[in-house]
Design a protein around this motif. Structure first.
Motif, PDB file in Angstrom:
ATOM      1  N   ILE A 164      11.072   1.042  -2.128  1.00  0.00           N
ATOM      2  CA  ILE A 164      11.213   1.836  -2.960  1.00  0.00           C
ATOM      3  C   ILE A 164      11.762   3.280  -2.272  1.00  0.00           C
ATOM      4  N   ARG A 165      11.802   4.103  -3.331  1.00  0.00           N
ATOM      5  CA  ARG A 165      12.352   5.527  -2.664  1.00  0.00           C
ATOM      6  C   ARG A 165      11.819   6.510  -3.441  1.00  0.00           C
ATOM      7  N   PHE A 166      10.932   7.530  -2.921  1.00  0.00           N
ATOM      8  CA  PHE A 166      10.331   8.580  -3.498  1.00  0.00           C
ATOM      9  C   PHE A 166      10.989  10.126  -2.901  1.00  0.00           C
ATOM     10  N   PRO A 167      10.963  11.057  -3.974  1.00  0.00           N
ATOM     11  CA  PRO A 167      11.384  12.401  -3.574  1.00  0.00           C
ATOM     12  C   PRO A 167      10.571  13.296  -2.710  1.00  0.00           C
TER      13      PRO A 167
ATOM     14  N   SER B 208      15.368  11.838  -0.204  1.00  0.00           N
ATOM     15  CA  SER B 208      14.998  10.295  -0.725  1.00  0.00           C
ATOM     16  C   SER B 208      14.313   9.556   0.196  1.00  0.00           C
ATOM     17  N   MET B 209      13.143   9.656   0.297  1.00  0.00           N
ATOM     18  CA  MET B 209      12.356   8.838   1.414  1.00  0.00           C
ATOM     19  C   MET B 209      12.293   7.396   1.166  1.00  0.00           C
ATOM     20  N   ARG B 210      12.421   6.640   1.925  1.00  0.00           N
ATOM     21  CA  ARG B 210      12.091   5.013   2.036  1.00  0.00           C
ATOM     22  C   ARG B 210      10.641   4.781   2.067  1.00  0.00           C
ATOM     23  N   GLY B 211      10.207   3.743   1.447  1.00  0.00           N
ATOM     24  CA  GLY B 211       8.885   3.275   1.505  1.00  0.00           C
ATOM     25  C   GLY B 211       8.472   2.098   1.141  1.00  0.00           C
ATOM     26  N   ILE B 212       7.562   1.086   1.467  1.00  0.00           N
ATOM     27  CA  ILE B 212       7.212  -0.014   0.960  1.00  0.00           C
ATOM     28  C   ILE B 212       6.018  -0.075   0.279  1.00  0.00           C
ATOM     29  N   LEU B 213       6.081  -0.562  -1.258  1.00  0.00           N
ATOM     30  CA  LEU B 213       5.271  -0.570  -1.994  1.00  0.00           C
ATOM     31  C   LEU B 213       4.459  -1.749  -2.254  1.00  0.00           C
ATOM     32  N   THR B 214       3.388  -2.202  -2.027  1.00  0.00           N
ATOM     33  CA  THR B 214       2.759  -3.642  -2.083  1.00  0.00           C
ATOM     34  C   THR B 214       1.835  -3.691  -3.466  1.00  0.00           C
ATOM     35  N   LEU B 215       1.991  -4.438  -4.430  1.00  0.00           N
ATOM     36  CA  LEU B 215       1.040  -4.710  -5.491  1.00  0.00           C
ATOM     37  C   LEU B 215       0.306  -5.785  -5.534  1.00  0.00           C
TER      38      LEU B 215
ATOM     39  N   GLY C  79      -7.230  -5.983  -3.401  1.00  0.00           N
ATOM     40  CA  GLY C  79      -7.012  -5.261  -4.684  1.00  0.00           C
ATOM     41  C   GLY C  79      -6.495  -3.851  -4.706  1.00  0.00           C
ATOM     42  N   TYR C  80      -5.979  -3.633  -3.765  1.00  0.00           N
ATOM     43  CA  TYR C  80      -5.581  -2.220  -3.642  1.00  0.00           C
ATOM     44  C   TYR C  80      -3.884  -2.109  -3.759  1.00  0.00           C
ATOM     45  N   VAL C  81      -3.260  -1.094  -4.415  1.00  0.00           N
ATOM     46  CA  VAL C  81      -1.934  -0.856  -4.282  1.00  0.00           C
ATOM     47  C   VAL C  81      -1.761  -0.126  -2.924  1.00  0.00           C
ATOM     48  N   VAL C  82      -0.706  -0.361  -2.301  1.00  0.00           N
ATOM     49  CA  VAL C  82      -0.309   0.075  -1.003  1.00  0.00           C
ATOM     50  C   VAL C  82       1.097   0.595  -0.842  1.00  0.00           C
ATOM     51  N   LEU C  83       1.139   1.855  -0.309  1.00  0.00           N
ATOM     52  CA  LEU C  83       2.269   2.584  -0.201  1.00  0.00           C
ATOM     53  C   LEU C  83       2.421   2.812   1.396  1.00  0.00           C
ATOM     54  N   ILE C  84       3.565   2.269   1.985  1.00  0.00           N
ATOM     55  CA  ILE C  84       3.629   2.735   3.499  1.00  0.00           C
ATOM     56  C   ILE C  84       5.106   3.603   3.548  1.00  0.00           C
ATOM     57  N   PRO C  85       4.894   4.960   3.615  1.00  0.00           N
ATOM     58  CA  PRO C  85       5.912   6.102   3.511  1.00  0.00           C
ATOM     59  C   PRO C  85       6.660   5.876   5.020  1.00  0.00           C
ATOM     60  N   ASP C  86       8.202   5.876   4.936  1.00  0.00           N
ATOM     61  CA  ASP C  86       8.892   5.437   6.229  1.00  0.00           C
ATOM     62  C   ASP C  86       8.866   6.986   6.872  1.00  0.00           C
TER      63      ASP C  86
ATOM     64  N   ASP D 163       2.293  14.102   1.923  1.00  0.00           N
ATOM     65  CA  ASP D 163       1.773  14.628   0.556  1.00  0.00           C
ATOM     66  C   ASP D 163       2.928  14.170  -0.607  1.00  0.00           C
ATOM     67  N   ALA D 164       3.931  14.460  -0.448  1.00  0.00           N
ATOM     68  CA  ALA D 164       4.859  13.649  -1.304  1.00  0.00           C
ATOM     69  C   ALA D 164       4.720  12.129  -1.859  1.00  0.00           C
ATOM     70  N   ALA D 165       4.465  11.640  -0.734  1.00  0.00           N
ATOM     71  CA  ALA D 165       4.149  10.064  -0.962  1.00  0.00           C
ATOM     72  C   ALA D 165       2.755   9.746  -1.572  1.00  0.00           C
ATOM     73  N   ARG D 166       2.027  10.729  -1.399  1.00  0.00           N
ATOM     74  CA  ARG D 166       0.619  10.653  -2.246  1.00  0.00           C
ATOM     75  C   ARG D 166       0.950  10.951  -3.820  1.00  0.00           C
ATOM     76  N   ARG D 167       1.581  11.920  -4.082  1.00  0.00           N
ATOM     77  CA  ARG D 167       1.932  12.281  -5.264  1.00  0.00           C
ATOM     78  C   ARG D 167       2.840  10.987  -6.115  1.00  0.00           C
ATOM     79  N   TYR D 168       3.752  10.545  -5.251  1.00  0.00           N
ATOM     80  CA  TYR D 168       4.348   9.450  -5.956  1.00  0.00           C
ATOM     81  C   TYR D 168       3.346   8.344  -6.094  1.00  0.00           C
ATOM     82  N   LEU D 169       2.647   7.902  -5.212  1.00  0.00           N
ATOM     83  CA  LEU D 169       1.555   6.821  -5.215  1.00  0.00           C
ATOM     84  C   LEU D 169       0.693   7.050  -6.539  1.00  0.00           C
ATOM     85  N   ALA D 170       0.047   8.175  -6.625  1.00  0.00           N
ATOM     86  CA  ALA D 170      -0.818   8.528  -7.862  1.00  0.00           C
ATOM     87  C   ALA D 170       0.058   8.566  -9.122  1.00  0.00           C
TER      88      ALA D 170
END
Length: 238
Positions: free
Chosen positions: A6-9, A15-22, A56-63, A93-100
């Motif tokens: 994914i990308r998050f602002p 625009s930072m890359r990340g890996i989202l696992t659902l 059972g967790y949604v996991v985001l790895i910000p790159d 902190d931006a990654a946290r806001r995107y995850l939330a």
């Protein structure tokens, strides 16, 4: 399970890359921000994210190393941990806001997990009031913590550079009255939770003062402890 890029602002518009696992679980679920070690966003970190998603967790790895040359990014990250501020922390902190903000996530139930460099970040972020729980693995610990969230921490007894870190963390959390589970695995060293990629690193790691290398019994026990701690402090809807 769904693992995707994914990308998050970020705050500066990057625009930072990340890996989202659902996970394959009913939504919304608690979310975890997973911060990698100095090797960066590799297949091992993605595997770890999948293990947490299976629980059972949604996991985001910000790159964090997506911004430029890796060595400069590593230096900036270490500097940010020491100063407890800077662009890498702003990016997290931006990654946290995107995850939330994700519809799959209960934004009121967030945790942070970190390894090595990421463990240092997890301790810093645990002070900022945005997380229900923190799980640092063999991260650097400041002398004084002004605040913290419930913390489950794991260290290797053979990791000489971090020999004093567990007691430092234990002392700070006791002073703050924060629930904690801190364990030192006497037969393990640094990076005991993850499998090092590359034959050369696998051979060199155990020879270093930090005695770096995967140690399966410690890794399995740490995983059980972390998940049990999450069930108590993150899974419950208050």
């Amino acid at each position: 399970m769904d693992q995707r890029e994914i990308r998050f602002p970020c705050d500066d518009g990057f625009s930072m890359r990340g890996i989202l696992t659902l996970p394959d679980r009913p939504e919304p679920r608690p979310g975890l921000l997973l911060i990698y070690e100095v090797f960066g966003l590799n297949e091992e970190m993605k595997r770890v994210a999948r293990e947490f998603a299976e629980a059972g967790y949604v996991v985001l790895i910000p790159d964090l190393f997506h911004r430029g040359p890796k060595l400069l990014c590593v230096a900036g990250a270490i500097r940010s941990i020491i100063k407890q501020r800077g662009r890498p922390i702003d990016d997290l902190d931006a990654a946290r806001r995107y995850l939330a903000s994700r519809p799959e996530v209960d934004g009121n139930r967030l945790g942070v997990v970190g390894f090595c460099m990421g463990g240092g970040f997890a301790v810093v972020l645990a002070m900022r009031g945005h997380y229900k729980v923190a799980a640092p693995f063999y991260g650097e610990i400041p002398e004084d913590l002004p605040s913290a969230c419930p913390t489950v921490a794991s260290f290797g007894g053979l990791d000489k550079p971090l020999r004093d870190a567990p007691e430092r963390l234990r002392r700070n959390l006791a002073r703050l009255g924060v629930p904690s589970d801190i364990k030192v695995y006497e037969d393990a060293g640094h990076s005991f939770f993850t499998r090092t990629e590359g034959a050369i690193l696998q051979k060199i790691g155990p020879l270093l003062p930090m005695h770096a290398g995967y140690h399966e019994p410690s890794a399995l026990d740490a995983k059980d402890r972390v998940l049990a701690f999450f069930q108590e402090h993150l899974d419950r809807v208050v």
